[in-house]
Design a protein around this motif. Structure first.
Motif, PDB file in Angstrom:
ATOM      1  N   ALA A 138     -10.069   6.640   5.224  1.00  0.00           N
ATOM      2  CA  ALA A 138      -8.986   5.800   4.720  1.00  0.00           C
ATOM      3  C   ALA A 138      -8.723   4.633   5.669  1.00  0.00           C
ATOM      4  O   ALA A 138      -8.536   3.495   5.233  1.00  0.00           O
ATOM      5  CB  ALA A 138      -7.720   6.622   4.524  1.00  0.00           C
ATOM      6  N   ASN A 144      -1.504   6.843   2.139  1.00  0.00           N
ATOM      7  CA  ASN A 144      -2.787   7.476   1.825  1.00  0.00           C
ATOM      8  C   ASN A 144      -2.535   8.939   1.468  1.00  0.00           C
ATOM      9  O   ASN A 144      -1.789   9.627   2.158  1.00  0.00           O
ATOM     10  CB  ASN A 144      -3.732   7.417   3.022  1.00  0.00           C
ATOM     11  N   ARG A 163      -8.991  11.025   6.814  1.00  0.00           N
ATOM     12  CA  ARG A 163      -8.053  10.020   7.336  1.00  0.00           C
ATOM     13  C   ARG A 163      -8.809   8.857   7.969  1.00  0.00           C
ATOM     14  O   ARG A 163      -8.431   7.692   7.824  1.00  0.00           O
ATOM     15  CB  ARG A 163      -7.081  10.656   8.323  1.00  0.00           C
ATOM     16  N   THR A 221      -9.737   5.709  -5.030  1.00  0.00           N
ATOM     17  CA  THR A 221     -10.011   7.077  -4.605  1.00  0.00           C
ATOM     18  C   THR A 221     -11.391   7.112  -3.988  1.00  0.00           C
ATOM     19  O   THR A 221     -12.365   6.684  -4.618  1.00  0.00           O
ATOM     20  CB  THR A 221      -9.929   8.055  -5.802  1.00  0.00           C
ATOM     21  N   VAL A 273      -4.338  12.390   1.169  1.00  0.00           N
ATOM     22  CA  VAL A 273      -5.531  13.171   1.473  1.00  0.00           C
ATOM     23  C   VAL A 273      -5.442  14.467   0.684  1.00  0.00           C
ATOM     24  O   VAL A 273      -4.472  15.203   0.797  1.00  0.00           O
ATOM     25  CB  VAL A 273      -5.633  13.475   2.992  1.00  0.00           C
ATOM     26  N   PHE A 313     -11.426   2.075   5.237  1.00  0.00           N
ATOM     27  CA  PHE A 313     -11.201   1.281   4.034  1.00  0.00           C
ATOM     28  C   PHE A 313     -10.132   0.219   4.276  1.00  0.00           C
ATOM     29  O   PHE A 313     -10.302  -0.934   3.907  1.00  0.00           O
ATOM     30  CB  PHE A 313     -10.794   2.170   2.852  1.00  0.00           C
ATOM     31  N   GLU A 314      -9.031   0.611   4.902  1.00  0.00           N
ATOM     32  CA  GLU A 314      -7.951  -0.342   5.155  1.00  0.00           C
ATOM     33  C   GLU A 314      -8.404  -1.478   6.066  1.00  0.00           C
ATOM     34  O   GLU A 314      -8.045  -2.634   5.854  1.00  0.00           O
ATOM     35  CB  GLU A 314      -6.739   0.380   5.728  1.00  0.00           C
ATOM     36  N   THR A 330       0.840  -1.183   0.000  1.00  0.00           N
ATOM     37  CA  THR A 330       0.000   0.000   0.000  1.00  0.00           C
ATOM     38  C   THR A 330       0.877   1.234   0.000  1.00  0.00           C
ATOM     39  O   THR A 330       1.765   1.355   0.821  1.00  0.00           O
ATOM     40  CB  THR A 330      -0.897   0.024   1.258  1.00  0.00           C
ATOM     41  N   THR A 366     -10.915  14.305  -1.202  1.00  0.00           N
ATOM     42  CA  THR A 366     -10.797  12.870  -1.447  1.00  0.00           C
ATOM     43  C   THR A 366      -9.596  12.299  -0.705  1.00  0.00           C
ATOM     44  O   THR A 366      -8.717  13.027  -0.255  1.00  0.00           O
ATOM     45  CB  THR A 366     -10.618  12.569  -2.949  1.00  0.00           C
ATOM     46  N   VAL A 367      -9.583  10.998  -0.613  1.00  0.00           N
ATOM     47  CA  VAL A 367      -8.419  10.272  -0.121  1.00  0.00           C
ATOM     48  C   VAL A 367      -8.162   9.148  -1.110  1.00  0.00           C
ATOM     49  O   VAL A 367      -9.093   8.544  -1.639  1.00  0.00           O
ATOM     50  CB  VAL A 367      -8.635   9.736   1.321  1.00  0.00           C
ATOM     51  N   SER A 368      -6.889   8.909  -1.433  1.00  0.00           N
ATOM     52  CA  SER A 368      -6.580   7.849  -2.383  1.00  0.00           C
ATOM     53  C   SER A 368      -5.380   7.048  -1.903  1.00  0.00           C
ATOM     54  O   SER A 368      -4.560   7.536  -1.127  1.00  0.00           O
ATOM     55  CB  SER A 368      -6.331   8.417  -3.779  1.00  0.00           C
ATOM     56  N   MET A 369      -5.323   5.804  -2.370  1.00  0.00           N
ATOM     57  CA  MET A 369      -4.212   4.914  -2.049  1.00  0.00           C
ATOM     58  C   MET A 369      -4.018   3.963  -3.214  1.00  0.00           C
ATOM     59  O   MET A 369      -4.972   3.623  -3.901  1.00  0.00           O
ATOM     60  CB  MET A 369      -4.482   4.158  -0.752  1.00  0.00           C
TER      61      MET A 369
END
Length: 111
Positions: A71, A6, A68, A55, A8, A74-75, A3, A14-17
């Motif tokens: 994110a 993250n 955060r 995203t 932000v 999601f993790e 991964t 948005t937050v993406s990874m």
């Protein structure tokens, strides 16, 4: 690659990874993204065989701390989905046997 950090983005909210499909699996990544669709829009970009960038854009605006937290949610869901998919893969023969038996019983040919 597992991964990437993250990212932000307060400007877009948005937050993406970026996640390795080889490490996590396509099913768990898509499953985790789907399970968050009640609170966020999820967009998956990239090569389905190598890496995907997920995203997440919340349906209602969130501050940086909220992004955060999204994110992190999601993790956590990704970890859960990874375990669920592993269990499902390991139990294929058991499920097939149970279904075969159920079909036999339904057709009046009980074992």
């Amino acid at each position: 690659m597992t991964t990437k950090k993250n990212v932000v983005n307060l400007k877009t909210g948005t937050v993406s990874m970026t996640l390795s499909v080889k490490t996590h699996g396509l099913g768990p990544i898509m499953g985790a993204a789907y399970l968050l669709t009640d609170s966020a829009y999820a967009r998956l970009d990239g090569d389905r065989a190598k890496a995907l960038t997920v995203t997440l854009r919340p349906k209602s605006p969130l501050p940086a701390a909220g992004l955060r937290a999204l994110a992190a949610e999601f993790e956590a869901e990704l970890e859960t989905q990874t375990v669920r998919w592993a269990v499902a893969r390991n139990n294929v023969t058991v499920r097939e046997h149970i279904i075969r038996q159920a079909v036999l019983v339904a057709n009046g040919r009980a074992p």
